[in-house]
Design an enzyme around this catalytic site. Structure first.
Site, mmCIF file in Angstrom:
data_model
loop_
_atom_site.group_PDB
_atom_site.id
_atom_site.type_symbol
_atom_site.label_atom_id
_atom_site.label_comp_id
_atom_site.label_asym_id
_atom_site.label_seq_id
_atom_site.Cartn_x
_atom_site.Cartn_y
_atom_site.Cartn_z
ATOM 1 N N GLU A 153 33.341 38.166 129.211
ATOM 2 C CA GLU A 153 32.242 39.120 129.224
ATOM 3 C C GLU A 153 31.126 38.662 130.155
ATOM 4 O O GLU A 153 30.829 37.472 130.244
ATOM 5 C CB GLU A 153 31.655 39.222 127.817
ATOM 6 C CG GLU A 153 32.666 39.695 126.831
ATOM 7 C CD GLU A 153 32.105 39.773 125.435
ATOM 8 O OE1 GLU A 153 32.897 40.045 124.527
ATOM 9 O OE2 GLU A 153 30.902 39.560 125.240
ATOM 10 N N CYS B 285 27.180 37.429 122.361
ATOM 11 C CA CYS B 285 28.185 36.592 122.997
ATOM 12 C C CYS B 285 29.578 36.764 122.388
ATOM 13 O O CYS B 285 29.783 36.531 121.213
ATOM 14 C CB CYS B 285 27.644 35.171 122.844
ATOM 15 S SG CYS B 285 28.743 33.852 123.002
HETATM 16 N N1 SAH Z 1 27.679 27.620 124.053
HETATM 17 C C1 SAH Z 1 26.360 27.737 124.500
HETATM 18 C C2 SAH Z 1 26.092 28.972 125.339
HETATM 19 C C3 SAH Z 1 26.709 30.258 124.891
HETATM 20 S S1 SAH Z 1 26.081 30.965 123.416
HETATM 21 C C4 SAH Z 1 25.391 27.669 123.339
HETATM 22 O O1 SAH Z 1 25.832 27.767 122.215
HETATM 23 O O2 SAH Z 1 24.197 27.477 123.574
HETATM 24 C C5 SAH Z 1 24.475 31.531 123.925
HETATM 25 C C6 SAH Z 1 23.482 31.681 122.781
HETATM 26 O O3 SAH Z 1 23.846 32.794 121.945
HETATM 27 C C7 SAH Z 1 23.414 30.473 121.867
HETATM 28 O O4 SAH Z 1 22.081 30.170 121.546
HETATM 29 C C8 SAH Z 1 24.139 30.965 120.650
HETATM 30 O O5 SAH Z 1 23.824 30.211 119.523
HETATM 31 C C9 SAH Z 1 23.692 32.395 120.598
HETATM 32 N N2 SAH Z 1 24.499 33.261 119.735
HETATM 33 C C10 SAH Z 1 25.821 33.221 119.535
HETATM 34 N N3 SAH Z 1 26.189 34.183 118.670
HETATM 35 C C11 SAH Z 1 25.071 34.843 118.318
HETATM 36 C C12 SAH Z 1 24.785 35.931 117.457
HETATM 37 N N4 SAH Z 1 25.759 36.522 116.779
HETATM 38 N N5 SAH Z 1 23.503 36.341 117.328
HETATM 39 C C13 SAH Z 1 22.503 35.740 118.035
HETATM 40 N N6 SAH Z 1 22.708 34.707 118.869
HETATM 41 C C14 SAH Z 1 23.973 34.259 119.007
HETATM 42 FE FE1 SF4 Z 2 30.556 28.059 121.391
HETATM 43 FE FE2 SF4 Z 2 28.785 27.835 119.428
HETATM 44 FE FE3 SF4 Z 2 27.961 28.516 121.896
HETATM 45 FE FE4 SF4 Z 2 29.380 30.225 120.410
HETATM 46 S S1 SF4 Z 2 27.332 29.456 119.960
HETATM 47 S S2 SF4 Z 2 29.719 29.775 122.552
HETATM 48 S S3 SF4 Z 2 30.789 28.829 119.307
HETATM 49 S S4 SF4 Z 2 28.917 26.577 121.249
#
Ligand code: SAH
Ligand code: SF4
Length: 363
Positions: A103, A347
């Protein structure tokens, strides 16, 4: 060659965006071409955003042809595009050559044009509320596949006379588990002879892998760093983010402090607010204590609900209470609106949704 066979052969061509400028120069020399041809091609692709060598008119015909045969300039196919009702957020599901999907999201907000890119297909870290974590790890993206996501939206914007202003590495996957490819992609996009995208306009978000934060600190890049904190006590953080068992707060926070000290740069912490999980004043207070004196900014993001997690979004009133507590403690923070919510721009949500269409057991 039959058509299908030819298509397969073409798909196997190396991806142009995987090349560094040195690789390209080397290739030109091996082909007996002057090195400046490589620079013309690099500029054509990254500056004029040409779709391929045929569109770069200062290259001789035979070289255009040779390059088209040797490299792929488009490895991704748009499977789905969804737009928010106000059209300010666009999310695409891009199909890769091996049938996997990733995505990419474009967000327009005032003068900002921000693209959110992925670094892996899926993610191994299994944060409970994250749709990408819920699907598990499939594979790393190559540097070229990371670059191509940006080029896709840069071309789309250019057709409207617009330009990208920010690149956030916050899509699917953990960039610090695909470090080399992520950094190569940033270097390619940052290269002044090509796309020339300023280092300070990139932000990498990590879940907080302490040794990788240390490595990133040592490299002294101008790229911004964001750390997904989401909880200020180990007990809660490890329930939400399993990686916290390996790198608990007592290892993570000193690494963040050291980053700020060594680089002189501010760090961002992300906090997805989950109703009655991490949105209470007990967590706000623990957070304020944890980051006391640290030059940081907190991004408060109300949770985007996902199929695989029962947690809910914090009601608006409580979001404000949490925010006011932190600002009262003199902590810089911003409430980030969930601009993508109407199109499930959280994400990994589009990929898991499509999977759920065919195989409901996956999520
Ligand atoms: N792996 C990295 C980058 C990708 S996720 C990380 O975890 O930082 C990017 C951001 O989206 C992260 O802060 C993650 O915790 C947040 N995120 C993931 N799923 C989410 C959700 N369902 N609602 C809000 N934020 C979310
Ligand atoms: Fe991976 Fe956690 Fe980032 Fe989601 S929030 S992409 S599971 S590290």
């Amino acid at each position: 060659m039959p058509r299908a066979g030819r298509r397969n052969a073409l798909n196997k061509r190396p991806l142009f965006y995987d090349l560094t400028p040195e690789d390209l120069t080397q290739r030109m020399l091996t082909w007996g071409e002057p090195a400046y041809r490589g620079r013309q091609l690099w500029r054509g692709v990254y500056r004029q955003l040409a779709g391929g060598p045929e569109a770069i008119t200062n290259l001789p015909h035979n070289l255009q042809h040779r390059l088209s045969e040797a490299f792929s300039f488009c490895s991704m196919k748009v499977k789905t595009t969804v737009r928010s009702t106000d059209n300010n957020t666009q999310k695409v599901l891009l199909g890769l050559t091996d049938g996997q999907s990733i995505e990419v999201v474009l967000m327009r907000y005032e003068r900002r044009r921000t693209v959110c890119i992925s670094t892996q297909v899926g993610c191994a870290l299994g944060c409970v509320f994250c749709a990408t974590g819920q699907m598990g790890f499939v594979r790393d993206l190559t540097a070229g596949e990371i670059v191509e996501q940006v080029i896709y939206f840069a071309r789309k914007l250019a057709r409207n006379g617009e330009r990208l202003t920010n690149i956030v590495v916050m899509g699917m996957g953990e960039p610090f588990l695909n470090y080399q490819a992520t950094i190569q992609a940033i270097d390619t996009l940052n290269n002044p002879d090509g796309f020339n995208f300023g280092a300070r306009r990139f932000t990498i978000s990590t879940i907080g892998l302490t040794p990788m934060i240390e490595r990133f600190t040592q490299e002294r890049r101008q790229v911004n760093l964001a750390v997904s904190l989401h909880a200020a006590t180990d007990e809660l953080r490890q329930q939400l983010l399993p990686i916290n068992r390996r790198y608990p707060l007592e290892s993570l926070i000193p690494a963040c402090r050291n980053y700020v000290e060594q680089t002189g740069r501010r760090i961002t912490f992300e906090w997805a607010l989950i109703h009655q999980v991490n949105d209470g004043l007990d967590q706000a207070e623990a957070l304020a204590d944890l980051i006391q004196g640290l030059n940081c900014h907190i991004n408060i993001i109300p949770l985007n609900p996902t199929n695989g997690y029962a947690g809910e979004t914090t009601p608006q009133q409580q979001v404000k209470t949490f925010y006011h507590y932190l600002t009262g403690r003199k902590i810089h923070c911003t409430i980030r609106m969930r601009r993508g919510i109407s199109i499930n721009a959280g994400c990994g949500q589009l990929v898991t949704e499509r999977k759920a269409d065919t195989k409901p057991s996956i999520v």
